[in-house]
Design a protein around this motif. Structure first.
Motif, mmCIF file in Angstrom:
data_model
loop_
_atom_site.group_PDB
_atom_site.id
_atom_site.type_symbol
_atom_site.label_atom_id
_atom_site.label_comp_id
_atom_site.label_asym_id
_atom_site.label_seq_id
_atom_site.Cartn_x
_atom_site.Cartn_y
_atom_site.Cartn_z
ATOM 1 N N GLU A 141 76.464 113.130 13.298
ATOM 2 C CA GLU A 141 76.678 112.112 12.234
ATOM 3 C C GLU A 141 76.956 110.678 12.937
ATOM 4 O OE1 GLU A 141 79.563 112.549 8.451
ATOM 5 O OE2 GLU A 141 80.755 111.733 10.056
ATOM 6 N N PHE A 142 76.222 109.621 12.299
ATOM 7 C CA PHE A 142 76.264 108.348 12.939
ATOM 8 C C PHE A 142 76.691 107.446 12.099
ATOM 9 C CE2 PHE A 142 73.045 110.801 15.065
ATOM 10 C CZ PHE A 142 73.035 110.676 16.321
ATOM 11 N N GLY A 143 77.332 106.464 12.420
ATOM 12 C CA GLY A 143 77.639 105.117 11.649
ATOM 13 C C GLY A 143 76.693 104.011 12.099
ATOM 14 N N VAL A 144 75.886 103.383 10.859
ATOM 15 C CA VAL A 144 74.804 102.332 11.154
ATOM 16 C C VAL A 144 75.400 101.081 11.446
ATOM 17 C CG1 VAL A 144 72.756 101.629 10.153
ATOM 18 C CG2 VAL A 144 73.483 104.028 9.579
ATOM 19 N N LEU A 145 75.051 100.715 12.652
ATOM 20 C CA LEU A 145 75.301 99.280 12.861
ATOM 21 C C LEU A 145 74.252 98.113 12.501
ATOM 22 C CD1 LEU A 145 77.284 99.675 16.222
ATOM 23 C CD2 LEU A 145 78.206 99.743 14.033
#
Length: 293
Positions: A121-125
């Motif tokens: 799971e990633f946070g989109v920058l």
């Protein structure tokens, strides 16, 4: 008009067309390119949607993008993702979501034998942008950073390599190698991944080896790792097994280097140097005066 012949599957009769469909879904020695199922969760943001669309462009033509929102939460229950993936014959998936606790979220994962293997799971920058590449081009993956630091980054590199590599091929035409994905990783403040698409330009250099230049072909996709799901050891070992037909046959005294160069050992028996017939050179003969002395 003759009716197609039918066969049986799980006690049910299927047509010849259905039989071909079942054979296409059956395991193969040489598997086809892995298909990625990309979709939107129950709530999404513009940045998360743009990110999953960028992944779809990077993965084309082996990508299926579903525009309609789906009630999927893989970290809570992966059964809904497994059913959708089975429906579209996909083993990779990407889900865009958004919540107050995890804004601009992107979940990427893969399946094995219809069950969840691992996911991240990633946070989109930065959501990436429009990609300019030829359809169906096999990418060249370049990993930058300390990927061998721990088991997590090793498995993360293995995941990205498996996700974007495309179909297996025996030979690669140098003139057709134009799509390069640079996957860079940093650890400050957290594990951050930047996926940059580039186009390879080969220019004349006056020699047989051309000059290689990289040009950006799209905006980078920048992600921060939030959480991950690791597979069990038994499932991971099962997923790594290869068919017997693909295992190379062992040849005595012959090995292969990591760069696929063949190295052989030659064993020579003990030689009697005194019995060797050396070449007679006139300059080395003893002169008549030296023999008299």
């Amino acid at each position: 008009m003759t009716k197609p012949r039918s066969a049986t599957h799980d006690g049910r009769r299927v047509t010849a067309r259905g039989k071909r469909f079942l054979e296409s879904r059956a395991p193969k020695v040489h598997e086809d390119a892995k298909v990625a199922l990309l979709l939107r969760g129950p709530r999404t943001s513009e940045r998360a949607t743009a990110a999953v669309q960028s992944v779809s462009q990077l993965k084309k033509p082996d990508a299926v993008y579903l525009n309609r929102r789906r009630e999927v939460r893989p970290f809570d229950d992966a059964s809904s993702v497994e059913r959708l993936a089975q429906q579209y014959d996909a083993v990779l998936f990407g889900i865009a979501s958004h919540s107050k606790k995890r804004p601009d979220n992107l979940t990427l994962g893969r399946l094995y034998d219809g069950s969840l293997l691992d996911m991240f799971e990633f946070g989109v920058l930065e959501e990436g942008g429009t990609l300019n590449k030829m359809l169906g081009t096999k990418p060249c993956l370049v990993f930058v950073g300390e990927w061998d630091a721990d088991d997590l980054t090793k498995r993360l590199r293995n995941f990205f390599l498996d996700f974007f590599r495309g179909a297996d091929v025996d030979k690669v035409n140098l003139a057709g190698l134009e799509h390069v994905l640079v996957v860079a990783m940093t650890r400050e403040p957290a594990i951050r991944i930047a996926i940059s698409p580039n186009r390879l330009r080969l220019r004349k250099s006056g020699t047989t080896i051309p000059t290689v230049n990289l040009e950006e072909s799209g905006k980078p996709l920048v992600l921060d790792l939030r959480r991950h799901h690791s597979p069990s050891l038994d499932l991971w070992k099962t997923a790594l097994k290869q068919p017997k037909q693909l295992k190379p046959k062992k040849r005595k005294n012959i090995s292969t280097t990591p760069l696929r160069d063949t190295v052989g050992k030659v064993h020579v028996g003990r030689q009697d140097i005194d019995a060797l017939q050396a070449r007679k050179v006139k300059a080395l003969k003893r002169s008549h005066h030296a023999s008299e002395e």
